[in-house]
Scaffold this motif. Sequence first.
Motif, PDB file in Angstrom:
ATOM      1  N   ILE A   2       0.825  -1.202   0.000  1.00 25.94           N
ATOM      2  CA  ILE A   2       0.000   0.000   0.000  1.00 25.94           C
ATOM      3  C   ILE A   2       0.866   1.262   0.000  1.00 25.94           C
ATOM      4  CG2 ILE A   2      -0.191   0.059   2.506  1.00 25.94           C
ATOM      5  CD1 ILE A   2      -3.070   1.069   2.087  1.00 25.94           C
ATOM      6  N   SER A   3       0.430   2.271  -0.717  1.00 26.18           N
ATOM      7  CA  SER A   3       1.071   3.576  -0.683  1.00 26.18           C
ATOM      8  C   SER A   3       0.452   4.372   0.464  1.00 26.18           C
ATOM      9  CB  SER A   3       0.858   4.305  -2.011  1.00 26.18           C
ATOM     10  OG  SER A   3       1.171   5.670  -1.867  1.00 26.18           O
ATOM     11  N   TRP A   4       1.201   4.552   1.532  1.00 27.81           N
ATOM     12  CA  TRP A   4       0.659   5.224   2.712  1.00 27.81           C
ATOM     13  C   TRP A   4       0.331   6.679   2.425  1.00 27.81           C
ATOM     14  CZ3 TRP A   4      -1.447   2.625   6.386  1.00 27.81           C
ATOM     15  CH2 TRP A   4      -1.042   1.308   6.618  1.00 27.81           C
ATOM     16  N   THR A   5       1.036   7.294   1.471  1.00 29.96           N
ATOM     17  CA  THR A   5       0.743   8.674   1.112  1.00 29.96           C
ATOM     18  C   THR A   5      -0.653   8.782   0.502  1.00 29.96           C
ATOM     19  OG1 THR A   5       3.083   9.008   0.651  1.00 29.96           O
ATOM     20  CG2 THR A   5       1.572  10.668  -0.183  1.00 29.96           C
ATOM     21  N   SER A   6      -0.971   7.899  -0.436  1.00 27.41           N
ATOM     22  CA  SER A   6      -2.305   7.945  -1.040  1.00 27.41           C
ATOM     23  C   SER A   6      -3.362   7.512  -0.031  1.00 27.41           C
ATOM     24  CB  SER A   6      -2.368   7.075  -2.292  1.00 27.41           C
ATOM     25  OG  SER A   6      -2.176   5.715  -1.978  1.00 27.41           O
ATOM     26  N   PHE A   7      -3.004   6.614   0.871  1.00 27.93           N
ATOM     27  CA  PHE A   7      -3.924   6.151   1.904  1.00 27.93           C
ATOM     28  C   PHE A   7      -4.311   7.298   2.825  1.00 27.93           C
ATOM     29  CE2 PHE A   7      -4.849   3.719   5.835  1.00 27.93           C
ATOM     30  CZ  PHE A   7      -5.809   2.853   5.319  1.00 27.93           C
ATOM     31  N   VAL A   8      -3.306   7.994   3.374  1.00 30.35           N
ATOM     32  CA  VAL A   8      -3.567   9.128   4.257  1.00 30.35           C
ATOM     33  C   VAL A   8      -4.273  10.236   3.474  1.00 30.35           C
ATOM     34  CG1 VAL A   8      -2.476  10.973   5.607  1.00 30.35           C
ATOM     35  CG2 VAL A   8      -1.695   8.621   5.870  1.00 30.35           C
ATOM     36  N   GLY A   9      -3.823  10.494   2.256  1.00 28.62           N
ATOM     37  CA  GLY A   9      -4.442  11.538   1.436  1.00 28.62           C
ATOM     38  C   GLY A   9      -5.908  11.278   1.158  1.00 28.62           C
ATOM     39  N   ALA A  10      -6.248  10.026   0.858  1.00 27.15           N
ATOM     40  CA  ALA A  10      -7.645   9.695   0.563  1.00 27.15           C
ATOM     41  C   ALA A  10      -8.526   9.906   1.787  1.00 27.15           C
ATOM     42  CB  ALA A  10      -7.747   8.243   0.086  1.00 27.15           C
ATOM     43  N   PHE A  11      -8.081   9.450   2.945  1.00 28.81           N
ATOM     44  CA  PHE A  11      -8.904   9.608   4.146  1.00 28.81           C
ATOM     45  C   PHE A  11      -8.928  11.053   4.633  1.00 28.81           C
ATOM     46  CE2 PHE A  11      -8.638   5.018   4.175  1.00 28.81           C
ATOM     47  CZ  PHE A  11      -9.960   4.707   4.427  1.00 28.81           C
ATOM     48  N   PHE A  12      -7.842  11.793   4.416  1.00 29.83           N
ATOM     49  CA  PHE A  12      -7.828  13.216   4.753  1.00 29.83           C
ATOM     50  C   PHE A  12      -8.834  13.956   3.869  1.00 29.83           C
ATOM     51  CE2 PHE A  12      -6.197  17.558   4.968  1.00 29.83           C
ATOM     52  CZ  PHE A  12      -5.886  17.675   6.309  1.00 29.83           C
ATOM     53  N   LEU A  13      -8.868  13.628   2.563  1.00 27.78           N
ATOM     54  CA  LEU A  13      -9.841  14.218   1.638  1.00 27.78           C
ATOM     55  C   LEU A  13     -11.260  13.903   2.088  1.00 27.78           C
ATOM     56  CD1 LEU A  13     -10.617  15.596  -1.080  1.00 27.78           C
ATOM     57  CD2 LEU A  13     -10.419  13.328  -2.119  1.00 27.78           C
ATOM     58  N   MET A  14     -11.514  12.667   2.487  1.00 26.68           N
ATOM     59  CA  MET A  14     -12.840  12.304   2.979  1.00 26.68           C
ATOM     60  C   MET A  14     -13.184  13.118   4.224  1.00 26.68           C
ATOM     61  SD  MET A  14     -12.982   8.213   2.583  1.00 26.68           S
ATOM     62  CE  MET A  14     -11.578   7.559   1.723  1.00 26.68           C
ATOM     63  N   GLY A  15     -12.205  13.305   5.083  1.00 28.61           N
ATOM     64  CA  GLY A  15     -12.420  14.097   6.290  1.00 28.61           C
ATOM     65  C   GLY A  15     -12.748  15.544   5.975  1.00 28.61           C
ATOM     66  N   SER A  88     -11.690  17.836   9.911  1.00 27.50           N
ATOM     67  CA  SER A  88     -12.870  18.490  10.478  1.00 27.50           C
ATOM     68  C   SER A  88     -12.554  19.136  11.816  1.00 27.50           C
ATOM     69  CB  SER A  88     -14.017  17.488  10.622  1.00 27.50           C
ATOM     70  OG  SER A  88     -13.644  16.425  11.475  1.00 27.50           O
ATOM     71  N   GLN A  89     -11.691  18.527  12.591  1.00 29.58           N
ATOM     72  CA  GLN A  89     -11.308  19.116  13.878  1.00 29.58           C
ATOM     73  C   GLN A  89     -10.520  20.409  13.669  1.00 29.58           C
ATOM     74  OE1 GLN A  89     -12.589  17.813  16.737  1.00 29.58           O
ATOM     75  NE2 GLN A  89     -13.616  16.525  15.232  1.00 29.58           N
ATOM     76  N   LEU A  90      -9.609  20.395  12.715  1.00 33.07           N
ATOM     77  CA  LEU A  90      -8.818  21.602  12.437  1.00 33.07           C
ATOM     78  C   LEU A  90      -9.690  22.727  11.889  1.00 33.07           C
ATOM     79  CD1 LEU A  90      -5.633  19.983  10.830  1.00 33.07           C
ATOM     80  CD2 LEU A  90      -5.877  20.931  13.145  1.00 33.07           C
ATOM     81  N   ILE A  91     -10.593  22.398  10.980  1.00 35.21           N
ATOM     82  CA  ILE A  91     -11.479  23.414  10.411  1.00 35.21           C
ATOM     83  C   ILE A  91     -12.389  23.999  11.480  1.00 35.21           C
ATOM     84  CG2 ILE A  91     -13.455  23.758   8.860  1.00 35.21           C
ATOM     85  CD1 ILE A  91     -12.087  21.713   6.975  1.00 35.21           C
ATOM     86  N   LEU A  92     -12.968  23.156  12.305  1.00 36.71           N
ATOM     87  CA  LEU A  92     -13.861  23.626  13.359  1.00 36.71           C
ATOM     88  C   LEU A  92     -13.115  24.528  14.343  1.00 36.71           C
ATOM     89  CD1 LEU A  92     -16.682  23.585  14.498  1.00 36.71           C
ATOM     90  CD2 LEU A  92     -16.079  21.535  15.781  1.00 36.71           C
ATOM     91  N   LEU A  96     -14.083  28.437  14.774  1.00 40.49           N
ATOM     92  CA  LEU A  96     -14.499  28.904  16.097  1.00 40.49           C
ATOM     93  C   LEU A  96     -13.565  29.977  16.640  1.00 40.49           C
ATOM     94  CD1 LEU A  96     -15.668  25.611  17.826  1.00 40.49           C
ATOM     95  CD2 LEU A  96     -17.077  27.552  17.141  1.00 40.49           C
ATOM     96  N   SER A  97     -12.277  29.768  16.507  1.00 39.10           N
ATOM     97  CA  SER A  97     -11.351  30.767  17.040  1.00 39.10           C
ATOM     98  C   SER A  97     -11.418  32.058  16.239  1.00 39.10           C
ATOM     99  CB  SER A  97      -9.923  30.221  17.064  1.00 39.10           C
ATOM    100  OG  SER A  97      -9.465  29.991  15.758  1.00 39.10           O
TER     101      SER A  97
END
Length: 177
Positions: A2-15, A88-92, A96-97
């Motif tokens: 597995i390409s961990w970069t594409s793995f993290v990128g895909a789930f980050f995009l979903m987030g 979503s946590q970073l955006i929120l 808010l701040s």
Amino acid sequence: MISWTSFVGAFFLMGLSAYGGGMAIISLIQKEVVDRHQWLTFSEMSHIITISEMTPGPIAVNIATFTGYTQGHFSGAVIATVALLLPSQLILLALLSHRENKEGGVSSLVHYMAGIEIGVLALIASAAWTFSRRVIEGVPELVLFMLLLALFFLVRSRINPVWIIGLGGILGALFFV
């Protein structure tokens, strides 16, 4: 491997697209996890969605955790789940701040969040449409779906939705054997 970069990128995009919860991004999850990267089959994803509906926790998190586990065991599960939740946590926190500092309150943020509900509804409807086209394969599935949908609308204020899911499982086992 597995390409961990594409793995993290895909789930980050979903987030990043997770406003409205997991139901709102099921179509994106399917495109990334099933169609594009083929980390899961549609059948596996369908099973996870079904189990997620019957267990505590958000659907998207359950799918991310399971997909991560299938690709990289415990560390893969942790990485996928964190990658999904982090945006979503970073955006929120940023919103808010920013609003708290700029206006001394969060009322405009509340109005902004209320304004995106229609977009979330469209995403949920899209996911329902995509999911139903793949799950309802013939007349028996359609009849069972219509029966359970009607039952849900008739008794939704008096019954827990988990009972509808359980009844669907029982009826499916009886009719599709």
